[in-house]
Design a protein around this motif. Structure first.
Motif, short mmCIF file in Angstrom:
data_model
loop_
_atom_site.label_atom_id
_atom_site.label_comp_id
_atom_site.label_asym_id
_atom_site.label_seq_id
_atom_site.Cartn_x
_atom_site.Cartn_y
_atom_site.Cartn_z
N TYR A 95 0.87 -1.18 0.00
CA TYR A 95 0.00 0.00 0.00
C TYR A 95 0.91 1.23 0.00
N PHE A 96 0.83 2.04 -1.05
CA PHE A 96 1.71 3.19 -1.14
C PHE A 96 0.94 4.40 -1.66
N GLN A 97 1.59 5.57 -1.55
CA GLN A 97 0.98 6.82 -1.99
C GLN A 97 2.07 7.73 -2.53
N ILE A 98 1.79 8.41 -3.64
CA ILE A 98 2.75 9.34 -4.25
C ILE A 98 2.61 10.69 -3.55
N THR A 99 3.67 11.14 -2.95
CA THR A 99 3.64 12.40 -2.21
C THR A 99 4.35 13.53 -2.95
N ASP A 100 5.19 13.19 -3.91
CA ASP A 100 5.91 14.21 -4.68
C ASP A 100 5.86 13.80 -6.15
N ALA A 101 5.04 14.52 -6.91
CA ALA A 101 4.85 14.15 -8.33
C ALA A 101 6.13 14.35 -9.14
N LYS A 102 6.93 15.37 -8.81
CA LYS A 102 8.17 15.62 -9.55
C LYS A 102 9.17 14.48 -9.36
N LEU A 103 9.38 14.07 -8.08
CA LEU A 103 10.32 12.98 -7.81
C LEU A 103 9.82 11.67 -8.41
N TYR A 104 8.52 11.46 -8.35
CA TYR A 104 7.95 10.24 -8.93
C TYR A 104 8.16 10.19 -10.44
N THR A 105 8.12 11.37 -11.08
CA THR A 105 8.27 11.41 -12.54
C THR A 105 9.72 11.27 -12.97
N TYR A 106 10.62 11.91 -12.24
CA TYR A 106 12.02 11.96 -12.67
C TYR A 106 12.96 11.14 -11.78
N GLY A 107 12.44 10.59 -10.67
CA GLY A 107 13.33 9.91 -9.73
C GLY A 107 13.78 8.54 -10.18
N VAL A 108 12.91 7.78 -10.83
CA VAL A 108 13.24 6.42 -11.21
C VAL A 108 12.46 6.05 -12.47
N GLU A 109 13.08 5.23 -13.30
CA GLU A 109 12.41 4.72 -14.49
C GLU A 109 11.59 3.49 -14.11
N HIS A 110 10.35 3.45 -14.57
CA HIS A 110 9.43 2.35 -14.26
C HIS A 110 9.32 2.13 -12.74
N PRO A 111 8.67 3.01 -12.04
CA PRO A 111 8.60 2.95 -10.57
C PRO A 111 8.00 1.64 -10.04
N MET A 112 6.96 1.12 -10.67
CA MET A 112 6.32 -0.10 -10.17
C MET A 112 7.27 -1.29 -10.24
N SER A 113 8.01 -1.39 -11.33
CA SER A 113 8.97 -2.49 -11.45
C SER A 113 10.08 -2.33 -10.41
N ALA A 114 10.49 -1.08 -10.17
CA ALA A 114 11.53 -0.84 -9.17
C ALA A 114 11.04 -1.21 -7.78
N ILE A 115 9.79 -0.86 -7.46
CA ILE A 115 9.25 -1.20 -6.15
C ILE A 115 9.12 -2.70 -5.99
#
Length: 309
Positions: A95-115
């Motif tokens: 269970y997760f929540q995005i708190t920073d749209a900028k970091l979520y967009t530019y922080g990692v490629e394919h966030p779900m796969s990374a998680i």
């Protein structure tokens, strides 16, 4: 033919329509719990929150639309090895929540796969420090450790991990069979305990019933004895009262000495019929008894006289 048609007004109308369409296409309304990441000339420019916004045409673009709601992702079972070399399959729910749209967009490629990869790695590290029994009985501890590690690791990506749950822990087949046998034995043990407890309660109830029955019977016998004794006492009292009444009547009649002697003789006869082995006879009664014996002898001799003649 076209000389009479005004060209300039038509061009103006066309341009106006194009401008209106262009403005409408670049007018953005950001909904609640959404965030728009805006790039200008290929570089990050801003994050739009809820409300109405206008994007400069051909200069700005919406790089990403991010949902700020809490999200749930169910990862497929992952093979993990415990400290005592037992391989298990464990699937997790995040269970997760995005708190920073900028970091979520530019922080990692394919966030779900990374998680997902980060979750699998963290799970293997935690389970590798535990034995099988601990892994099966320490879900809350494992969940807490994973949430803490994942939340810290995903913070640079603008993601906050709220909760991690181990959905299923699937041990090897032989261990499952052993666990089923153990559970069956435990159920049988509990059934035996319950059965024994039931028999114990039943015996207690039977003994209690017998106790109450004995108490009731003893109480009934006691009441019967009391009633019998009261009856006998009442009978004796009535006899004594009758005797007293008789004596009173006799005394009121002023009896002679002969009558008193006859009454004494009757009392002596009643005493003689009792269980006493020794009797003390007053002299008056002895004289009266001799008189009666002499009278009896005279009567018997007079009765036998005719027979001899």
């Amino acid at each position: 033919m076209f000389d009479n048609i005004p060209i300039i007004p038509i061009i103006v109308i066309i341009l106006a329509v194009l401008i209106i369409l262009l403005l409408a296409a670049n007018l953005k309304i950001v909904q609640q719990s959404k965030a728009y990441v805006i790039e200008r000339m290929g570089a990050f420019h801003a994050v739009w929150g809820v409300g109405v916004h206008f994007k400069l045409p051909f200069v700005e673009r919406v790089a990403k639309v991010v949902s700020l709601k809490e999200q749930v992702v169910d990862f497929a079972p992952q093979p993990v090895i415990t400290k005592d070399n037992v391989t298990m399959q464990i699937d997790t729910v995040l269970y997760f929540q995005i708190t920073d749209a900028k970091l979520y967009t530019y922080g990692v490629e394919h966030p779900m796969s990374a998680i997902e990869n980060l979750t699998a790695t963290t799970l293997r590290n935690i389970i590798g420090e535990l034995e099988l029994d601990q892994s099966l009985t320490s879900r809350d501890i494992i969940n807490s450790k994973m949430r803490s590690i994942l939340d810290e690791a995903t913070d640079p990506w603008g993601i906050k991990v709220n909760r991690v749950e181990l959905k299923n822990i699937i041990p090897p087949r032989e261990i499952q069979d052993a666990m089923e046998k153990q559970m069956k034995a435990e159920r049988e043990r509990r059934e035996s305990i319950l059965q024994a407890e039931g028999q114990k309660q039943s015996q207690i109830l039977v003994a209690e019933g017998e106790k109450q029955s004995l108490i009731l019977r003893a109480d009934a016998a006691k009441q019967a004895a009391i009633m019998k004794a009261e009856g006998e006492a009442e009978a004796i009292l009535k006899v004594q009262q009758a005797t007293a009444e008789a004596l009173k009547l006799l005394n009121d009649a002023s009896p002679t000495d002969q009558v008193l002697k006859i009454k004494a003789l009757e009392a002596f006869q009643a005493a003689a019929n009792g269980q006493a082995t020794k009797l003390i006879i007053p002299s008056e009664i002895q004289g009266l008894a001799g008189l009666c014996a002499s009278a009896k002898a005279v009567f018997e001799s007079s009765a036998d006289a005719p027979k001899k003649s």
